[in-house]
Each structure stands twice: as C-alpha cells, then as structure tokens.
Design a protein around this motif. Sequence first.
Motif, mmCIF file in Angstrom:
data_model
loop_
_atom_site.group_PDB
_atom_site.id
_atom_site.type_symbol
_atom_site.label_atom_id
_atom_site.label_comp_id
_atom_site.label_asym_id
_atom_site.label_seq_id
_atom_site.Cartn_x
_atom_site.Cartn_y
_atom_site.Cartn_z
ATOM 1 N N GLU A 288 0.832 -1.197 0.000
ATOM 2 C CA GLU A 288 0.000 0.000 0.000
ATOM 3 C C GLU A 288 0.867 1.249 0.000
ATOM 4 O OE1 GLU A 288 -3.582 2.229 2.484
ATOM 5 O OE2 GLU A 288 -2.342 0.721 3.481
ATOM 6 N N THR A 289 0.530 2.203 -0.856
ATOM 7 C CA THR A 289 1.226 3.483 -0.916
ATOM 8 C C THR A 289 0.197 4.608 -0.826
ATOM 9 O OG1 THR A 289 1.131 3.658 -3.331
ATOM 10 C CG2 THR A 289 3.010 2.489 -2.395
ATOM 11 N N THR A 290 0.690 5.818 -0.728
ATOM 12 C CA THR A 290 -0.179 6.995 -0.712
ATOM 13 C C THR A 290 0.275 7.959 -1.795
ATOM 14 O OG1 THR A 290 1.201 8.194 0.883
ATOM 15 C CG2 THR A 290 -0.522 6.771 1.772
ATOM 16 N N SER A 291 -0.653 8.748 -2.312
ATOM 17 C CA SER A 291 -0.303 9.785 -3.278
ATOM 18 C C SER A 291 -1.184 10.993 -3.040
ATOM 19 C CB SER A 291 -0.453 9.275 -4.718
ATOM 20 O OG SER A 291 -1.810 9.015 -5.032
ATOM 21 N N PHE A 292 -0.739 12.143 -3.521
ATOM 22 C CA PHE A 292 -1.526 13.356 -3.405
ATOM 23 C C PHE A 292 -2.636 13.361 -4.474
ATOM 24 C CE2 PHE A 292 2.482 15.722 -1.731
ATOM 25 C CZ PHE A 292 2.367 15.045 -0.535
ATOM 26 N N PRO A 293 -3.760 14.032 -4.204
ATOM 27 C CA PRO A 293 -4.882 13.997 -5.155
ATOM 28 C C PRO A 293 -4.797 15.021 -6.268
ATOM 29 C CG PRO A 293 -5.539 15.223 -3.228
ATOM 30 C CD PRO A 293 -4.121 14.750 -2.961
ATOM 31 N N PHE A 294 -3.696 15.750 -6.361
ATOM 32 C CA PHE A 294 -3.556 16.803 -7.360
ATOM 33 C C PHE A 294 -2.977 16.214 -8.653
ATOM 34 C CE2 PHE A 294 -2.135 18.429 -3.122
ATOM 35 C CZ PHE A 294 -3.354 18.968 -2.746
ATOM 36 N N THR A 295 -3.492 16.663 -9.786
ATOM 37 C CA THR A 295 -3.000 16.162 -11.058
ATOM 38 C C THR A 295 -3.040 17.269 -12.104
ATOM 39 O OG1 THR A 295 -3.220 14.350 -12.653
ATOM 40 C CG2 THR A 295 -5.261 15.347 -11.855
ATOM 41 N N ASP A 296 -2.346 17.049 -13.201
ATOM 42 C CA ASP A 296 -2.298 18.004 -14.307
ATOM 43 C C ASP A 296 -3.631 17.962 -15.062
ATOM 44 O OD1 ASP A 296 -1.816 19.402 -16.668
ATOM 45 O OD2 ASP A 296 0.255 18.719 -16.801
ATOM 46 N N PRO A 297 -4.237 19.125 -15.349
ATOM 47 C CA PRO A 297 -5.477 19.109 -16.133
ATOM 48 C C PRO A 297 -5.336 18.402 -17.476
ATOM 49 C CG PRO A 297 -5.142 21.268 -15.140
ATOM 50 C CD PRO A 297 -3.881 20.489 -14.894
ATOM 51 N N ALA A 298 -4.100 18.327 -18.002
ATOM 52 C CA ALA A 298 -3.884 17.643 -19.280
ATOM 53 C C ALA A 298 -3.749 16.132 -19.124
ATOM 54 C CB ALA A 298 -2.631 18.201 -19.964
ATOM 55 N N MET A 299 -3.854 15.614 -17.902
ATOM 56 C CA MET A 299 -3.686 14.183 -17.687
ATOM 57 C C MET A 299 -4.708 13.366 -18.473
ATOM 58 S SD MET A 299 -2.079 11.658 -16.409
ATOM 59 C CE MET A 299 -0.926 12.536 -15.343
ATOM 60 N N ALA A 300 -5.915 13.893 -18.635
ATOM 61 C CA ALA A 300 -6.938 13.156 -19.375
ATOM 62 C C ALA A 300 -6.481 12.848 -20.791
ATOM 63 C CB ALA A 300 -8.242 13.947 -19.387
ATOM 64 N N ASP A 301 -5.772 13.798 -21.424
ATOM 65 C CA ASP A 301 -5.246 13.544 -22.770
ATOM 66 C C ASP A 301 -4.175 12.460 -22.734
ATOM 67 O OD1 ASP A 301 -6.893 15.465 -23.946
ATOM 68 O OD2 ASP A 301 -5.437 17.075 -23.590
ATOM 69 N N ASP A 309 -15.770 11.404 -21.984
ATOM 70 C CA ASP A 309 -15.573 10.615 -20.762
ATOM 71 C C ASP A 309 -15.817 11.499 -19.536
ATOM 72 O OD1 ASP A 309 -14.315 9.226 -18.496
ATOM 73 O OD2 ASP A 309 -13.457 7.896 -19.995
ATOM 74 N N PRO A 310 -16.676 11.089 -18.594
ATOM 75 C CA PRO A 310 -16.941 11.917 -17.403
ATOM 76 C C PRO A 310 -15.699 12.201 -16.580
ATOM 77 C CG PRO A 310 -18.581 10.171 -17.614
ATOM 78 C CD PRO A 310 -17.516 9.882 -18.626
ATOM 79 N N ARG A 311 -14.668 11.367 -16.700
ATOM 80 C CA ARG A 311 -13.445 11.590 -15.921
ATOM 81 C C ARG A 311 -12.669 12.806 -16.391
ATOM 82 N NH1 ARG A 311 -10.751 5.885 -16.697
ATOM 83 N NH2 ARG A 311 -11.797 6.197 -18.711
ATOM 84 N N ARG A 312 -13.039 13.363 -17.551
ATOM 85 C CA ARG A 312 -12.384 14.581 -18.017
ATOM 86 C C ARG A 312 -12.859 15.809 -17.242
ATOM 87 N NH1 ARG A 312 -9.503 15.512 -22.480
ATOM 88 N NH2 ARG A 312 -8.961 13.729 -23.808
ATOM 89 N N ARG A 313 -14.024 15.728 -16.676
ATOM 90 C CA ARG A 313 -14.612 16.887 -15.994
ATOM 91 C C ARG A 313 -14.115 16.880 -14.549
ATOM 92 N NH1 ARG A 313 -19.765 18.348 -13.702
ATOM 93 N NH2 ARG A 313 -20.272 20.509 -14.240
ATOM 94 N N HIS A 314 -13.380 17.912 -14.155
ATOM 95 C CA HIS A 314 -12.717 17.891 -12.859
ATOM 96 C C HIS A 314 -12.899 19.212 -12.123
ATOM 97 C CE1 HIS A 314 -9.661 19.394 -15.798
ATOM 98 N NE2 HIS A 314 -9.578 20.342 -14.878
ATOM 99 N N LEU A 315 -12.702 19.140 -10.813
ATOM 100 C CA LEU A 315 -12.605 20.337 -9.987
ATOM 101 C C LEU A 315 -11.189 20.884 -10.066
ATOM 102 C CD1 LEU A 315 -14.570 19.086 -6.863
ATOM 103 C CD2 LEU A 315 -15.370 20.762 -8.543
ATOM 104 N N THR A 316 -11.067 22.194 -9.925
ATOM 105 C CA THR A 316 -9.777 22.868 -10.088
ATOM 106 C C THR A 316 -9.476 23.719 -8.863
ATOM 107 O OG1 THR A 316 -10.181 22.993 -12.475
ATOM 108 C CG2 THR A 316 -8.441 24.410 -11.586
ATOM 109 N N LEU A 317 -8.228 23.720 -8.440
ATOM 110 C CA LEU A 317 -7.783 24.611 -7.373
ATOM 111 C C LEU A 317 -7.552 26.005 -7.932
ATOM 112 C CD1 LEU A 317 -5.155 22.287 -5.635
ATOM 113 C CD2 LEU A 317 -7.583 22.575 -5.069
ATOM 114 N N THR A 318 -7.961 27.023 -7.192
ATOM 115 C CA THR A 318 -7.766 28.392 -7.682
ATOM 116 C C THR A 318 -6.313 28.830 -7.582
ATOM 117 O OG1 THR A 318 -8.283 29.337 -5.516
ATOM 118 C CG2 THR A 318 -10.116 29.042 -7.046
ATOM 119 N N ASP A 319 -5.593 28.341 -6.564
ATOM 120 C CA ASP A 319 -4.211 28.778 -6.350
ATOM 121 C C ASP A 319 -3.332 27.586 -5.963
ATOM 122 O OD1 ASP A 319 -4.380 31.814 -6.519
ATOM 123 O OD2 ASP A 319 -5.930 31.392 -5.021
#
Length: 490
Positions: A288-301, A309-319
């Motif tokens: 078992e490992t852990t990772s942060f939930p932040f990812t590049d918006p271009a990851m879907a590509d 694909d519904p997984r393309r629609r994501h929440l975004t951090l403002t800062d």
Amino acid sequence: MDARPPPHAGTLHPLTLLRDEIIGFFEGLGYSAAEGPEVESEWFNFDVLNMGAAHFARAADHTYYVAYPRGQGPDSGKPAERSGLVMRAHTSPVQARAMLHETPPLYKIYIGRTFRPDPLDATHSPVFNQLEGLAVDRGLTMDDLKRTLDRLAEAMFGPRIVTRLRPYQFAYAEPAAEIDVQCKVCHGRSTDCRTCGGEGWLEWGGCGMVHQAVLANCGIDTSVYNAFSFGMGVERTLMLREGLSDLRHIVDGDIRFALSGAGRPVPAVRARGMHELGRALVDLGYVETTSFPFTDPAMADRLGLPHDDPRRRHLTLTDPLPGQGAALRTTLLPGLLETLRRNAERGVLEASILEQGRVFLPPEGLRRAPHVPPGRRPTPQALQRIDASLGAQPWHLAAISTQPDRQNQLIEAAAVALQRLGRQVSLAAARRAPWMDGHCVALSADGTPVGYAGRLIPEILAAYGLPAATCALEIDLDALSILPSPQGQT
C-alpha cells in the motif's frame, strides 16, 4: 492464478496500521467512527466553527480554494472562480457534521486527510492525516479531556508517558490548549536529549472545550450539554513514536519505507479502513502506498480518455502551489503511475502497489455552496444544498504491477475478493482507457459494473518509463457499497 512468489511480502502502509491502532484504542473507550468529505464547503470549514471572515486561515496561502468545474463545455477557458468549496484544512468539520446529524451524548473519532498549501519538505506536507476526537455529554470538563489525552499518549508512546496542556487560542474552542507529549526517550530527565532538545516535551496537537458558538451553530442545547475536542497529526504521531526526522519518507510513496516495518505489526485482516480487496492484494505481495490527489489538467489527454468521458470533468484549485497540478483526480491511476516512476528512480524496478482513496467528481451544473447565517442550526434544506454542491467523492481502490504476467492474477484476486463478500461476479471484455484494447476486462458485481482491470496502453507506460507488461486495476468501492446486501447477510 500465477503461483510465482512476489519479490517481497505485501504490507499495508504504516499510516494505515497506526490508524487502525488508534481507532481500536478509542473503540475500547466507547467512541464510534465518524465520517466526512474531503472537498468541503466554506461554511463547514470555517463558519460553523466560529472562524469569521477575517480569520487568518481563510487566506489563500492557508487554504486550498476550489473553482467551478473545468475541462468541459464553454466555461473551460474562463478564469478560475471560487465555488464556495475548499479542500478541508482540518478535520474539525467532521465534528460539526456529527453534532448536526446525531443526538448527544456523542463520543466520536475520525481520522482523515487534510490539505494546506505548504510545500513538501522534511516537516511540512500539502496533504496530511489528522485525528479528530469529540465528546458531547453532560458535565464534561478539561480534566476529562486531559485524562483521555494521557491514556492516548500512553497507548501510543508507552507506559507512564503523559501530556501537558499549554493555554492557546482557537476560534472553535474555549478554553483551548496546545498539547505536548512527554519525551519517550528521556522523560524530561536529560538536558542534551537529541529527541526533545532537552525540553522534555514535544508538540503534538491542539484541544479544548468546544466553543459555545460552535455548539449553538450545530443545534446543541448548551444549557444541558458541553463538549471537548482534540486533534493531532497522524504522521506527526508516527514520527514521534518511531524517531523519524523526515516527513517525506512517509508521504511520497516510497515502497522501501512501507516495507521498513515502521509502525507496529497489526495484521492486515484487522485493518478496519482497508477493503477486503485491498487485503487480498496485500496477501499477494502488493504494497500500500499513498499519493496526493492533485494532477495536471492535461492528464486526461495523456490517459487517452475520450472527449465525452466523465473523468475529463474535474474540480480545479484556484491557487495551486508552483509545480503542483491544479486539477483534483478523477481516477487513482495517475498517482500510482507517478509513484512507480519515483520508485524506479530509487532502484525499485519491479513493484506491485495499491492505493485506496477518494476521487472527486463535480456536481452537474454550477452549484455554489450556499451561505448559512451563523448563530443557529441550519435548516435541513440548507444542509442538503451544501451537500449537493460538493459533488461525488467516491472511494476507489486501484493497484498496478510492473511484474511480468500479473494481469490474470490481479483479475482473479479482484473476483475472489468480491465473491468473499457474497457477490455474484462476472467478467467481460471491455474497451476503457487507459487500458489496451484486447487486454481490458470489466468486472461486475451482482450485474452492476464496479471496475476494470488489464494491461495499460504502451504510450502511457513509455511516458512513465514503465515496462510494457504493466497491468492495473481500479474498482469503485462506493458502487459496491450501495448494492443490496447479499442474501443471508445484514
């Protein structure tokens, strides 16, 4: 199934083992588990907790604010706009949710992830776990709180270890204190102790009697009940207990740390927070490992997700922090792929890893979290509107292996684990990015699709420098949890 032994024994992460130990301790005191979302409303993160508009924690360098969904539709190119949501900065919103939805007396315990925009270094992390304890009853005092903390300290650090309380100010507690724990190395009897610097005490957390305003906001009758609460970092507790000096070993997915034996050897079968499937994979050598939930918006590509694909629609951090992905994950696979890449750089070339965590799916439409006036309990309708604004945050479990010929074993392990839960399992060939066509299987439980497994597409593996035979599994645990109970089970 592939009968070859794994290169190493599987294990749960030391944080999972410690979490299990802490929850077990509090269950022995009569506490029960609470639950709460990781993407939270500003009202639950601040307002209900008596943290006014000028409170320092509301600053963008103290809290991750969440923008409206991006990545689909005409709004995708517009500047980020706050949605009234945050990544929760502490676990105290969970105590408010418990008081709003249950009737005193209450004795609740919760351990979960919190998020603050602190760059990762030896003592700080943008993601860390907190323990939250809450007691609501008649006639509670600071003495009751102190006795509870002393019992916890002894359970965590050994016999005759106690705590001390230093007066402090928290908006949600009055009186309030910071918690120090006695140094388990010198017990305060050494002036040159390397662990505590001769102080005899180490900072551990915060606590206090829950503020009357917070109780009123949650509809608690303050003429009858009062309450105490406390919180401390789980990583901090692990570091103090094991003598660790660098937080990064715990949080950056280093397989060598997970295999080091840090934490106490709690059998995997007792891990309350780990799903049956996760325990089955640990038995097969997965770590078992852990990772942060932040990812590049271009990851879907990069994952090859179709445009609809519904997984393309994501929440975004403002800062987001510099170099940190601005999107919140909709799948666990990118974090596991990055974890494998980092471990390969450390010389761990063959590995089988798993993670259990939340993904974040935006609500349909733009639903700003409503503002609720403080000073009284919100109406049920207001609470429903707040929860509707949060979107879905389902628990997923994912696993990836770079070992040769593990695909069939991974699928078999998932099927057997689901059967152990009393589910009728079916497998069918499927097309689902980022798995290869012809090497992807859909898993269904009682006729409901719950996940996919198979070999990943070569392009994504090449981008992370991983072997061509790398295979992966991802299961939606919430889809399983809402199925009717198997016949004969309750």
